[in-house]
Design a protein around this motif. Structure first.
Motif, short mmCIF file in Angstrom:
data_model
loop_
_atom_site.label_atom_id
_atom_site.label_comp_id
_atom_site.label_asym_id
_atom_site.label_seq_id
_atom_site.Cartn_x
_atom_site.Cartn_y
_atom_site.Cartn_z
N ASP A 55 -11.15 -35.12 -7.56
CA ASP A 55 -10.19 -36.15 -7.15
C ASP A 55 -9.57 -35.89 -5.79
O ASP A 55 -8.73 -36.68 -5.33
CB ASP A 55 -9.07 -36.34 -8.20
N ASP A 56 -9.96 -34.79 -5.13
CA ASP A 56 -9.53 -34.60 -3.74
C ASP A 56 -10.21 -35.65 -2.86
O ASP A 56 -11.39 -35.96 -3.05
CB ASP A 56 -9.90 -33.21 -3.23
N LEU A 57 -9.46 -36.17 -1.92
CA LEU A 57 -10.00 -37.14 -0.96
C LEU A 57 -10.11 -36.43 0.39
O LEU A 57 -9.10 -36.11 1.01
CB LEU A 57 -9.07 -38.34 -0.86
N ASN A 95 -13.49 -41.42 4.10
CA ASN A 95 -13.12 -40.28 3.26
C ASN A 95 -14.14 -40.08 2.16
O ASN A 95 -14.83 -41.01 1.74
CB ASN A 95 -11.73 -40.50 2.65
N TYR A 96 -14.19 -38.86 1.64
CA TYR A 96 -15.14 -38.51 0.59
C TYR A 96 -14.37 -38.07 -0.64
O TYR A 96 -13.59 -37.11 -0.59
CB TYR A 96 -16.08 -37.40 1.05
N LEU A 97 -14.58 -38.76 -1.75
CA LEU A 97 -13.89 -38.42 -3.00
C LEU A 97 -14.72 -37.39 -3.77
O LEU A 97 -15.90 -37.61 -4.05
CB LEU A 97 -13.70 -39.68 -3.85
N ASN A 146 -5.20 -36.56 0.46
CA ASN A 146 -4.24 -36.87 -0.60
C ASN A 146 -3.59 -35.61 -1.17
O ASN A 146 -3.30 -35.53 -2.37
CB ASN A 146 -4.91 -37.67 -1.72
#
Length: 262
Positions: A55-57, A95-97, A146
């Motif tokens: 869940d890191d963006l 961004n990459y989730l 985030n």
């Protein structure tokens, strides 16, 4: 006789009010930070690692002398108008989730497993995949878009806080929340963290200097800090209003005094 009984009642009232007053007072030893223990300098570390989690963006920027070579790896996120089928607004870095498996879908390369790695380890992993086949001497910058922590419970300003520089101590987090209220328990501050897919709970004593060697002195993204209220605060909150609580206590005291002086 009546005057004597009233005098006795008055003494009991004063005694009971004194007990309640002094029992509600907060002692210095209960609120002053860092008053206990010594700092073990051998265990103090200023190093801090950001660990990538689901869940890191992520904002991943690739640069090199060959600007054309890095273009496919710096995709721009744009909004398209349905009427004109054209881009609207200014293009921003995509961004990459990180998904539940700890993976991201990176341009050209495809799925990459990065969950559980430190930022430096991810940079090295990407560099090995990009150089020299795609890019010569790439520079890689990674930022968690985030990154946030939450502080709630018996503090002045509970809430979630975004941390731009991705580095924050538990003391700085408490300061962001306006510090503990006097009724907040300082010896049992809880920090909830996710590690390797498991929910872990740590306990911190703000009255002790050992906090500087705690594994949660530096917070990680999505950590939750909880401040427990003391017994007096809980009792106060259980009443509907201060007035009704005062009336109830006064009535109880009068009843007790009447029984004791009969």
């Amino acid at each position: 006789m009546t005057i004597q009984r009233l005098t006795i009642k008055g003494k009991y009232l004063i005694l009971l009010f004194s007990i309640i007053y002094f029992s509600s007072c907060v002692s210095k030893k209960d609120i002053i930070y860092f008053q206990n223990d010594d700092i073990d300098q051998a265990k103090v570390s200023n190093s801090y690692k950001t660990i990538i989690k689901p869940d890191d963006l992520l904002q991943i920027t690739i640069t090199a002398q060959d600007t054309e070579a890095v273009r496919p790896f710096n995709l721009a996120a744009v909004t398209y108008s349905t009427s004109s089928n054209s881009a609207v607004g200014v293009a921003q870095q995509q961004n990459y989730l990180v998904d539940n498996n700890g993976e991201i879908d990176f341009p050209v390369i495809g799925k990459i497993k990065i969950g559980g790695l430190s930022r430096d380890e991810v940079v090295e992993l990407l560099r090995n995949k990009l150089a020299p086949d795609y890019i010569k001497d790439p520079n890689i910058n990674i930022k968690i878009a985030n990154f946030k922590i939450s502080v709630f419970g018996d503090v002045a300003k509970p809430g979630s806080y975004t941390i731009p520089n991705e580095r924050i101590t538990i003391l700085e987090a408490i300061a962001l929340a306006g510090d503990l209220n006097l009724s907040g328990i300082r010896t049992n501050v809880l920090v909830h963290r996710e590690e390797n897919g498991k929910k872990i709970q740590y306990t911190v004593d703000l009255l002790s200097k050992k906090i500087f060697t705690s594994p949660v002195y530096y917070l990680q993204q999505n950590d939750v800090v909880y401040i427990e209220p003391n017994y007096a605060r809980i009792q106060t909150a259980s009443s509907n209003s201060t007035t009704s609580l005062f009336i109830s206590i006064t009535g109880l005291l009068i009843t007790i005094v009447s029984i004791l002086t009969r």
